[in-house]
Design a protein around this motif. Structure first.
Motif, mmCIF file in Angstrom:
data_model
loop_
_atom_site.group_PDB
_atom_site.id
_atom_site.type_symbol
_atom_site.label_atom_id
_atom_site.label_comp_id
_atom_site.label_asym_id
_atom_site.label_seq_id
_atom_site.Cartn_x
_atom_site.Cartn_y
_atom_site.Cartn_z
ATOM 1 N N VAL A 13 -5.131 -5.667 -0.843
ATOM 2 C CA VAL A 13 -5.684 -4.878 -1.737
ATOM 3 C C VAL A 13 -4.973 -3.605 -1.379
ATOM 4 C CG1 VAL A 13 -8.007 -6.101 -2.004
ATOM 5 C CG2 VAL A 13 -7.825 -4.328 -0.174
ATOM 6 N N GLY A 14 -5.330 -2.698 -2.511
ATOM 7 C CA GLY A 14 -4.685 -1.288 -2.325
ATOM 8 C C GLY A 14 -5.642 -0.053 -2.646
ATOM 9 N N GLU A 15 -4.933 1.042 -2.008
ATOM 10 C CA GLU A 15 -5.806 2.120 -2.117
ATOM 11 C C GLU A 15 -5.696 2.863 -3.473
ATOM 12 O OE1 GLU A 15 -8.301 3.412 0.036
ATOM 13 O OE2 GLU A 15 -7.686 1.466 1.252
ATOM 14 N N GLY A 16 -6.347 3.716 -3.900
ATOM 15 C CA GLY A 16 -6.443 4.456 -5.119
ATOM 16 C C GLY A 16 -7.487 4.436 -6.186
ATOM 17 N N LEU A 72 1.126 -4.172 -3.609
ATOM 18 C CA LEU A 72 2.415 -4.761 -3.523
ATOM 19 C C LEU A 72 3.442 -4.177 -2.514
ATOM 20 C CD1 LEU A 72 3.202 -5.013 -7.217
ATOM 21 C CD2 LEU A 72 2.732 -6.945 -5.620
ATOM 22 N N SER A 73 3.079 -2.746 -1.930
ATOM 23 C CA SER A 73 3.767 -2.173 -0.916
ATOM 24 C C SER A 73 3.313 -2.955 0.511
ATOM 25 C CB SER A 73 3.344 -0.654 -0.649
ATOM 26 O OG SER A 73 3.942 -0.018 0.505
ATOM 27 N N ARG A 74 2.137 -3.257 0.613
ATOM 28 C CA ARG A 74 1.298 -4.030 1.568
ATOM 29 C C ARG A 74 1.903 -5.392 1.619
ATOM 30 N NH1 ARG A 74 -4.216 -1.449 3.010
ATOM 31 N NH2 ARG A 74 -4.097 0.696 2.132
ATOM 32 N N VAL A 75 2.037 -5.946 0.605
ATOM 33 C CA VAL A 75 2.360 -7.593 0.502
ATOM 34 C C VAL A 75 4.245 -7.351 1.049
ATOM 35 C CG1 VAL A 75 3.372 -9.149 -1.106
ATOM 36 C CG2 VAL A 75 1.097 -8.370 -1.342
ATOM 37 N N GLU A 76 4.905 -6.414 0.564
ATOM 38 C CA GLU A 76 6.310 -6.434 0.908
ATOM 39 C C GLU A 76 6.239 -6.090 2.427
ATOM 40 O OE1 GLU A 76 10.559 -4.390 -0.529
ATOM 41 O OE2 GLU A 76 8.580 -4.113 -1.813
ATOM 42 N N ALA A 77 5.543 -5.392 2.901
ATOM 43 C CA ALA A 77 5.511 -5.039 4.645
ATOM 44 C C ALA A 77 5.248 -6.256 5.271
ATOM 45 C CB ALA A 77 4.689 -4.122 4.786
ATOM 46 N N LEU A 78 4.276 -7.178 4.756
ATOM 47 C CA LEU A 78 3.934 -8.440 5.414
ATOM 48 C C LEU A 78 4.979 -9.472 5.072
ATOM 49 C CD1 LEU A 78 -0.038 -8.840 4.785
ATOM 50 C CD2 LEU A 78 1.383 -8.334 6.842
ATOM 51 N N LEU A 79 5.733 -9.684 4.156
ATOM 52 C CA LEU A 79 6.624 -10.334 3.899
ATOM 53 C C LEU A 79 7.956 -9.973 4.897
ATOM 54 C CD1 LEU A 79 6.891 -10.353 -0.083
ATOM 55 C CD2 LEU A 79 6.338 -12.420 1.435
#
Length: 114
Positions: A27-30, A41-48
């Motif tokens: 999930v994301g902030e905002g 999606l930034s968090r997804v990319e970091a985990l990838l």
């Protein structure tokens, strides 16, 4: 062999097995769907990256929206993020999320290695 990344009592952020990385829901902030989707999606990319993968190796994405009225707004962010020619299999539905302020959650499965 099973490898777990960022493991806590309740869950691991990534579980790797047999060339496939399974990410926990992100999930994301905002305040808006656009802000939350970008952060998610930034968090997804970091985990990838932690899993040795990348957005062009995503096999499947499951997206939950708290309100399907936000579908087009979320898709505008998603479409700009997914690498051209590498769209994964995807499902999107409406669900009650863990907190009332959450508007989107994304669950990703991706290939790694090779």
């Amino acid at each position: 062999m099973v490898e777990r990344i960022d493991t806590a009592q309740r869950m691991s952020k990534v579980v790797k097995h047999n060339g496939v990385a399974y990410l926990c829901g992100q999930v994301g902030e905002g305040a808006t769907v656009t802000e939350q989707t970008k952060d998610c999606l930034s968090r997804v990319e970091a985990l990838l990256v932690k899993a040795g993968s990348s957005p062009d190796r995503i096999l499947q994405a499951i997206i939950w929206l708290s309100d399907m009225a936000d579908f087009d707004e979320m898709n505008a962010v998603w479409d700009a993020w997914v690498p051209a020619g590498n769209a994964p299999a995807r499902a999107c539905g409406e669900a009650r999320l863990a907190r009332d302020t959450l508007k989107v959650e994304i669950i990703v499965t991706a290939a790694y290695g090779e």
